[in-house]
Design an enzyme around this catalytic site. Structure first.
Site, PDB file in Angstrom:
ATOM      1  N   CYS A  61       9.713  11.450  -8.091  1.00  0.00           N
ATOM      2  CA  CYS A  61       8.269  11.654  -7.909  1.00  0.00           C
ATOM      3  C   CYS A  61       8.089  12.713  -6.833  1.00  0.00           C
ATOM      4  CB  CYS A  61       7.588  10.350  -7.491  1.00  0.00           C
ATOM      5  SG  CYS A  61       5.776  10.466  -7.615  1.00  0.00           S
ATOM      6  N   CYS A 100       5.219  12.690  -4.556  1.00  0.00           N
ATOM      7  CA  CYS A 100       4.227  12.382  -3.511  1.00  0.00           C
ATOM      8  C   CYS A 100       4.796  12.368  -2.098  1.00  0.00           C
ATOM      9  CB  CYS A 100       3.486  11.086  -3.818  1.00  0.00           C
ATOM     10  SG  CYS A 100       4.543   9.667  -4.023  1.00  0.00           S
ATOM     11  N   CYS A 114       1.108  13.124  -6.625  1.00  0.00           N
ATOM     12  CA  CYS A 114       2.392  13.017  -7.314  1.00  0.00           C
ATOM     13  C   CYS A 114       2.747  14.248  -8.140  1.00  0.00           C
ATOM     14  CB  CYS A 114       2.405  11.766  -8.181  1.00  0.00           C
ATOM     15  SG  CYS A 114       2.137  10.263  -7.236  1.00  0.00           S
ATOM     16  N   LYS A 162       2.397   1.874 -14.859  1.00  0.00           N
ATOM     17  CA  LYS A 162       2.204   1.819 -13.408  1.00  0.00           C
ATOM     18  C   LYS A 162       0.709   1.868 -13.138  1.00  0.00           C
ATOM     19  CE  LYS A 162       3.263   4.299  -9.153  1.00  0.00           C
ATOM     20  NZ  LYS A 162       4.093   5.336  -8.535  1.00  0.00           N
ATOM     21  N   ARG A 179       3.258   3.171   1.096  1.00  0.00           N
ATOM     22  CA  ARG A 179       2.765   4.503   1.440  1.00  0.00           C
ATOM     23  C   ARG A 179       2.955   4.779   2.924  1.00  0.00           C
ATOM     24  NH1 ARG A 179      -2.329   4.909  -2.865  1.00  0.00           N
ATOM     25  NH2 ARG A 179      -0.981   4.694  -4.697  1.00  0.00           N
ATOM     26  N   ARG A 238      -5.334   7.954  -6.823  1.00  0.00           N
ATOM     27  CA  ARG A 238      -4.425   8.260  -7.926  1.00  0.00           C
ATOM     28  C   ARG A 238      -4.959   7.779  -9.275  1.00  0.00           C
ATOM     29  NH1 ARG A 238      -0.294   9.765  -4.455  1.00  0.00           N
ATOM     30  NH2 ARG A 238       0.839   8.161  -3.325  1.00  0.00           N
ATOM     31  N   LYS A 279       4.621  -2.162 -13.089  1.00  0.00           N
ATOM     32  CA  LYS A 279       4.448  -2.115 -11.646  1.00  0.00           C
ATOM     33  C   LYS A 279       2.977  -2.174 -11.295  1.00  0.00           C
ATOM     34  CE  LYS A 279       5.205   1.079  -7.909  1.00  0.00           C
ATOM     35  NZ  LYS A 279       5.609   2.394  -7.550  1.00  0.00           N
ATOM     36  N   SER A 298       5.527  -3.392  -2.500  1.00  0.00           N
ATOM     37  CA  SER A 298       5.454  -3.600  -1.051  1.00  0.00           C
ATOM     38  C   SER A 298       4.359  -4.585  -0.644  1.00  0.00           C
ATOM     39  CB  SER A 298       5.253  -2.253  -0.356  1.00  0.00           C
ATOM     40  OG  SER A 298       4.095  -1.601  -0.847  1.00  0.00           O
ATOM     41  N   TYR A 322      11.843  -5.991  -2.555  1.00  0.00           N
ATOM     42  CA  TYR A 322      12.243  -5.918  -1.145  1.00  0.00           C
ATOM     43  C   TYR A 322      12.874  -7.241  -0.704  1.00  0.00           C
ATOM     44  CZ  TYR A 322       9.434  -1.811  -1.709  1.00  0.00           C
ATOM     45  OH  TYR A 322       8.956  -0.618  -2.193  1.00  0.00           O
TER      46      TYR A 322
HETATM   47  C1  PBG Z   1       5.479   6.856  -6.039  1.00  0.00           C
HETATM   48  C2  PBG Z   1       5.799   5.450  -5.770  1.00  0.00           C
HETATM   49  C3  PBG Z   1       4.973   4.479  -5.188  1.00  0.00           C
HETATM   50  C4  PBG Z   1       5.704   3.305  -5.125  1.00  0.00           C
HETATM   51  C5  PBG Z   1       6.951   3.587  -5.626  1.00  0.00           C
HETATM   52  N1  PBG Z   1       6.988   4.912  -6.054  1.00  0.00           N
HETATM   53  C6  PBG Z   1       3.664   4.525  -4.581  1.00  0.00           C
HETATM   54  C7  PBG Z   1       2.449   5.108  -5.082  1.00  0.00           C
HETATM   55  O1  PBG Z   1       2.174   5.327  -6.241  1.00  0.00           O
HETATM   56  O2  PBG Z   1       1.702   5.364  -4.137  1.00  0.00           O
HETATM   57  C8  PBG Z   1       5.183   2.020  -4.567  1.00  0.00           C
HETATM   58  C9  PBG Z   1       6.164   0.978  -4.333  1.00  0.00           C
HETATM   59  C10 PBG Z   1       5.701  -0.166  -3.515  1.00  0.00           C
HETATM   60  O3  PBG Z   1       4.522  -0.339  -3.186  1.00  0.00           O
HETATM   61  O4  PBG Z   1       6.580  -0.962  -3.193  1.00  0.00           O
HETATM   62  N2  PBG Z   1       6.549   7.694  -5.749  1.00  0.00           N
END
Ligand code: PBG
Length: 333
Positions: free
Chosen positions: A117, A119, A127, A205, A215, A227, A258, A284, A323
Site C-alpha cells: 500500500c 499510505c 493510499c 476492506k 494509523r 478513505r 477487514k 488495531s 495483534y
Molecule cells: C493500509 C492499511 C491499514 C491497515 C492495514 N493496512 C489502514 C488504513 O486503511 O488506514 C489497518 C490495520 C489495523 O487497523 O490494524 N495500508
C-alpha cells in the site's frame, strides 16, 4: 421432564474436546510487525500495548520473538525514512520493507507477507497517487469528491509488489482497495518470474474507524478527507461479494475481510460462496478496545482474546491476522 434431549450431556469436561467444532492453532495466525526506518531504538506504540515500531537493525530479533511463540507467519508494515507525493520509497530497492525482508528471509524461517500500500509512503497519507487536480495543491482539497487516481496508482502498486518479491517476500498483500490491483500485481509478478508468490487480497476492506490505532502506529492517517472513496461502506454486504469476485477472477489466492469482529457476516458469506482460503484481519481497534477494558479491570484479556479469535475462525476464516497472535499462540501451546 422428558430428558431424551439433553445437550448438556456433551458439555462435560471429558467430552468437550471430542465434540468441539472449531479449533484454533498457532499455525492459523499471522503477526503484524512494524519496521521503522526513522527509529534508532524500539518505540512502544501507545495505543497498541505490547507492540513496537522497531528499527531495521532489530527486524530479525523482532521476528525471532514471534517465531518463539509458535507463530510462523508475519505481515510486515514499513515506516519509510521520507515521504513524497507519490510514495516512491514504497518500491525503492533499499526501502524499509525491502531491507527488512532481505534480512528476515536470510536469517529466519518466518513466512514473510508484505503489506502493499502507499499510505505510509505518501505525504498526504492517501493510499495512492492523487487525481491530477489535487497533485499540485497542498493537502487541502477544495472538492471533496477528488481522491486517489485509481489507474495511476496501479503502476506504483505493481512496482512495489515486484520489489518486495525481489527482496524475498513469500506472499504479497495489497491493501489499498484500488480497482484492478490484484490483476496488476499478478501480471507484474509473473512478468518477473515470480509465479509462485501468492497474492492475499484485502478484498473486502471497509472504511472503518477501527483502524485508528494502526494509523498512529504506521503514521498513515490521511492528511485531508477520508478513505470512503476507495474503502467499502460498512452498510454493504452484497458489494463485498462483488469485490471479492473481481479479485478472485483476477487470480487472488487468499481472500481477506477487514476488520474482523464487526464483519463476521461477511466472513461467513465469503466462506460460503468461495473455495479460496479466507483470511480475516482482527484490526488495531479491535485489539485496543479489549486492552483498554482489561486495563480497567472490566474484562479478562486472555479470555476475550481467545474467544474473539475462536469466533473469527468459527465464522469461516482459515487465517487470522491479529495483534494477539503471539499471546494467544503462547497460551495454546
Ligand atoms: C493500509 C492499511 C491499514 C491497515 C492495514 N493496512 C489502514 C488504513 O486503511 O488506514 C489497518 C490495520 C489495523 O487497523 O490494524 N495500508
Amino acid at each position: 421432564m422428558d430428558l431424551t434431549h439433553r445437550p448438556r450431556r456433551l458439555r462435560q469436561d471429558r467430552i468437550r474436546g471430542l465434540v468441539s467444532e472449531t479449533s484454533l492453532e498457532p499455525a492459523d495466525l499471522i503477526a503484524p510487525v512494524f519496521i521503522d526506518a526513522t527509529a534508532t531504538t524500539r518505540q512502544q506504540i501507545e495505543s497498541m500495548p505490547g507492540h513496537e515500531r522497531v528499527p531495521i537493525e532489530e527486524s530479525v530479533a523482532r521476528v525471532e520473538e514471534v517465531l518463539d511463540t509458535g507463530v510462523e507467519a508475519i505481515m510486515l508494515f514499513g515506516i519509510p525514512e521520507s515521504k513524497d507525493a507519490t510514495g516512491t520509497r514504497a518500491w525503492a530497492d533499499d526501502g524499509v520493507i525491502q531491507e527488512a525482508t532481505r534480512r528476515i528471509t536470510a536469517e529466519t524461517d518466518a513466512y514473510v507477507i508484505t503489506d502493499v500500500c502507499l499510505c505510509e509512503y505518501t505525504k498526504h497519507g492517501h493510499c495512492g497517487t492523487l487525481e491530477p487536480d489535487l497533485r499540485h495543491g497542498e493537502c487541502e482539497t477544495p472538492d471533496p469528491s477528488l481522491t486517489v487516481d485509481n489507474d495511476a496508482t496501479l503502476t506504483s502498486l505493481r512496482k512495489t509488489a515486484v520489489s518486495h518479491a525481489k527482496a524475498g517476500a513469500d506472499m504479497v498483500a495489497p491493501s489499498s482497495m484500488t480497482d484492478g490491483m490484484v490483476g496488476a500485481l499478478r501480471e507484474g509478478l509473473d512478468d518477473e518470474g515470480f509465479h509462485d508468490v501468492p497474492i492475499m487480497s484485502y478484498a473486502a476492506k471497509y472504511e472503518s474507524a477501527f483502524y485508528g490505532p494502526f494509523r498512529d502506529a504506521a503514521d498513515g492517517a490521511p492528511a485531508f478527507g477520508n478513505r470512503r472513496h476507495y474503502q467499502m461502506d460498512p452498510a454493504n454486504s452484497r458489494e463485498a461479494l462483488r469485490e471479492v469476485r473481481l479479485d478472485a477472477d483476477a487470480g487472488a489466492d487468499v481472500l481477506m475481510v477487514k476488520p474482523a469482529l464487526p464483519y463476521l457476516d461477511i466472513v461467513r458469506d465469503i466462506r460460503q460462496e468461495f473455495d479460496h482460503p479466507v483470511a480475516a484481519y482482527n484490526v488495531s481497534g479491535e485489539y485496543a478496545m479489549l486492552h483498554a477494558a482489561a486495563e480497567k479491570g472490566w474484562l479478562d484479556l486472555e479470555e476475550v482474546a481467545l474467544e474473539s479469535l475462536l469466533s473469527i475462525k468459527r465464522a469461516g476464516a482459515d487465517l487470522i491476522l491479529t495483534y494477539f497472535a503471539e499471546d494467544v499462540a503462547e497460551r495454546l501451546r
